[in-house]
Design a protein around this motif. Sequence first.
Motif, PDB file in Angstrom:
ATOM      1  N   ALA A  59      -0.924  -8.630   3.619  1.00 47.24           N
ATOM      2  CA  ALA A  59      -0.261  -7.478   4.224  1.00 47.24           C
ATOM      3  C   ALA A  59       0.301  -6.605   3.107  1.00 47.24           C
ATOM      4  O   ALA A  59       1.012  -7.098   2.231  1.00 47.24           O
ATOM      5  N   PRO A  60      -0.003  -5.311   3.091  1.00 50.26           N
ATOM      6  CA  PRO A  60       0.416  -4.468   1.962  1.00 50.26           C
ATOM      7  C   PRO A  60       1.907  -4.515   1.676  1.00 50.26           C
ATOM      8  O   PRO A  60       2.314  -4.529   0.514  1.00 50.26           O
ATOM      9  N   ARG A  61       2.747  -4.535   2.701  1.00 49.14           N
ATOM     10  CA  ARG A  61       4.196  -4.536   2.488  1.00 49.14           C
ATOM     11  C   ARG A  61       4.635  -5.827   1.797  1.00 49.14           C
ATOM     12  O   ARG A  61       5.525  -5.821   0.936  1.00 49.14           O
ATOM     13  N   VAL A  62       4.018  -6.955   2.172  1.00 55.21           N
ATOM     14  CA  VAL A  62       4.362  -8.240   1.566  1.00 55.21           C
ATOM     15  C   VAL A  62       3.794  -8.334   0.158  1.00 55.21           C
ATOM     16  O   VAL A  62       4.469  -8.781  -0.777  1.00 55.21           O
ATOM     17  N   GLN A  93       9.813   2.425  -6.927  1.00 52.16           N
ATOM     18  CA  GLN A  93       8.366   2.230  -6.824  1.00 52.16           C
ATOM     19  C   GLN A  93       7.878   2.243  -5.376  1.00 52.16           C
ATOM     20  O   GLN A  93       6.728   2.611  -5.112  1.00 52.16           O
ATOM     21  N   HIS A  94       8.737   1.831  -4.446  1.00 47.19           N
ATOM     22  CA  HIS A  94       8.321   1.690  -3.044  1.00 47.19           C
ATOM     23  C   HIS A  94       9.351   2.345  -2.122  1.00 47.19           C
ATOM     24  O   HIS A  94      10.077   1.665  -1.388  1.00 47.19           O
ATOM     25  N   PRO A  95       9.428   3.656  -2.141  1.00 44.59           N
ATOM     26  CA  PRO A  95      10.466   4.353  -1.366  1.00 44.59           C
ATOM     27  C   PRO A  95      10.337   4.203   0.144  1.00 44.59           C
ATOM     28  O   PRO A  95      11.301   4.438   0.867  1.00 44.59           O
ATOM     29  N   HIS A  96       9.152   3.802   0.625  1.00 39.77           N
ATOM     30  CA  HIS A  96       8.954   3.681   2.070  1.00 39.77           C
ATOM     31  C   HIS A  96       9.105   2.249   2.577  1.00 39.77           C
ATOM     32  O   HIS A  96       8.893   1.985   3.753  1.00 39.77           O
ATOM     33  N   LEU A  97       9.458   1.339   1.684  1.00 37.29           N
ATOM     34  CA  LEU A  97       9.664  -0.055   2.081  1.00 37.29           C
ATOM     35  C   LEU A  97      11.154  -0.357   2.187  1.00 37.29           C
ATOM     36  O   LEU A  97      11.933   0.003   1.301  1.00 37.29           O
ATOM     37  N   SER A  98      11.530  -1.035   3.258  1.00 36.84           N
ATOM     38  CA  SER A  98      12.908  -1.504   3.427  1.00 36.84           C
ATOM     39  C   SER A  98      12.947  -3.006   3.195  1.00 36.84           C
ATOM     40  O   SER A  98      12.016  -3.720   3.570  1.00 36.84           O
ATOM     41  N   LEU A  99      14.044  -3.471   2.589  1.00 35.59           N
ATOM     42  CA  LEU A  99      14.194  -4.892   2.283  1.00 35.59           C
ATOM     43  C   LEU A  99      15.404  -5.482   2.984  1.00 35.59           C
ATOM     44  O   LEU A  99      16.453  -4.841   3.078  1.00 35.59           O
ATOM     45  N   MET A 112       0.445   4.627   1.817  1.00 34.39           N
ATOM     46  CA  MET A 112       0.705   4.655   3.259  1.00 34.39           C
ATOM     47  C   MET A 112       0.792   3.245   3.811  1.00 34.39           C
ATOM     48  O   MET A 112       1.442   2.991   4.809  1.00 34.39           O
ATOM     49  N   ALA A 113       0.071   2.308   3.153  1.00 34.18           N
ATOM     50  CA  ALA A 113       0.100   0.926   3.627  1.00 34.18           C
ATOM     51  C   ALA A 113       1.426   0.262   3.314  1.00 34.18           C
ATOM     52  O   ALA A 113       1.839  -0.670   3.991  1.00 34.18           O
ATOM     53  N   GLN A 114       2.078   0.706   2.256  1.00 36.39           N
ATOM     54  CA  GLN A 114       3.302   0.052   1.809  1.00 36.39           C
ATOM     55  C   GLN A 114       4.504   0.676   2.508  1.00 36.39           C
ATOM     56  O   GLN A 114       5.358   1.314   1.896  1.00 36.39           O
ATOM     57  N   ARG A 115       4.560   0.433   3.777  1.00 33.66           N
ATOM     58  CA  ARG A 115       5.658   0.906   4.612  1.00 33.66           C
ATOM     59  C   ARG A 115       6.160  -0.245   5.463  1.00 33.66           C
ATOM     60  O   ARG A 115       5.447  -1.215   5.686  1.00 33.66           O
ATOM     61  N   GLY A 116       7.386  -0.104   5.950  1.00 34.35           N
ATOM     62  CA  GLY A 116       7.893  -1.106   6.863  1.00 34.35           C
ATOM     63  C   GLY A 116       9.036  -1.906   6.274  1.00 34.35           C
ATOM     64  O   GLY A 116       9.661  -1.523   5.286  1.00 34.35           O
TER      65      GLY A 116
END
Length: 316
Positions: free
Chosen positions: A278-281, A122-128, A93-97
């Motif tokens: 920060a989890p996303r970073v 691996q990170h479907p909820h993260l946008s790059l 849940m932290a790895q979002r954004g």
Amino acid sequence: MNNPPQFTWDDLQFFLAVARTGQLSTAARQLRSSHATVSRRIDRLEFTLKVKLFERNPRGYVLTAMGTRFVETAEKMEQETERLRADLADGSMAQRGLVRLSAPEGFANFFFATVLHRFAAQHPHLSLELVTIQQIMSLSRKEADLSVVLDEPKGGPYFAEKLTDYHLQIYGSRDYLAKAPDITCRDDLLEHPFVSYIEEMIFAPGLDYLSDVHPRIKPQFQSSSIFAQLTATRNGLGLCILPYFFASRYPELVRVLPAEIDLKRQYWITCHRDLKQAPRVRAVIDFLRTAVRGEDARFVPPYVTPAGPARSDAET
């Protein structure tokens, strides 16, 4: 009695976006908002604080002296907010954004883009957002969350970690070399046209390597794009110093004096220290570290060991 107007953390985010970009429209795009909303938030913040934060002029918004001081306060609040979010969030849940990564063109196109499918899985909820423009984006102004750079950052509130060494060698196309004068030593290179970077547009010391090969080489074709240099070399324009990890993919390219000329450079991953946890970073840092270390062979020619010399000796 009326309550005094209050400002929120959202107002500070709008303020920082305008302070960093100087433009309402650019800030609006970054915040996924509208020009009018950004303007309204800035006006409300100034009214609440009873101070003028920006001078408005036809070219954009320019910080006043008080606005410049307020940036420092707002950035401290931004950093604490990032820490709080990291503390409160856990697991996937932290790895979002959204994460914006700035990287050199060669690394971005010829390595990172080739492993992006693994990151997405691996990170479907993260946008790059991957930025490859030919200058170093400012981490202090939050133009990027993370940067891959060629030189270790010196000073400042930054985290930095070496990702890998990579090697560069001289390449020419088979067709070009078949017709050109033989090359048996470095001095022979002076009889050949070179493809290279535009000297005054070199944005990192690590890219200034012609003099490491021979101090009298004068390039005939120059470009700020390593992809343009690669294409010109593949089409027989001349010789070019190229990273092994992508030049070796093209069978029409041949290494020139490979036993004598081998340059070593480094890629570093860096971010503002306050963003590191920060989890996303952290997810992007961890992925890059693992991806690069899992493919060491792509960056080092077969006969070069990772413990080899940092740079080849240039003849002067």
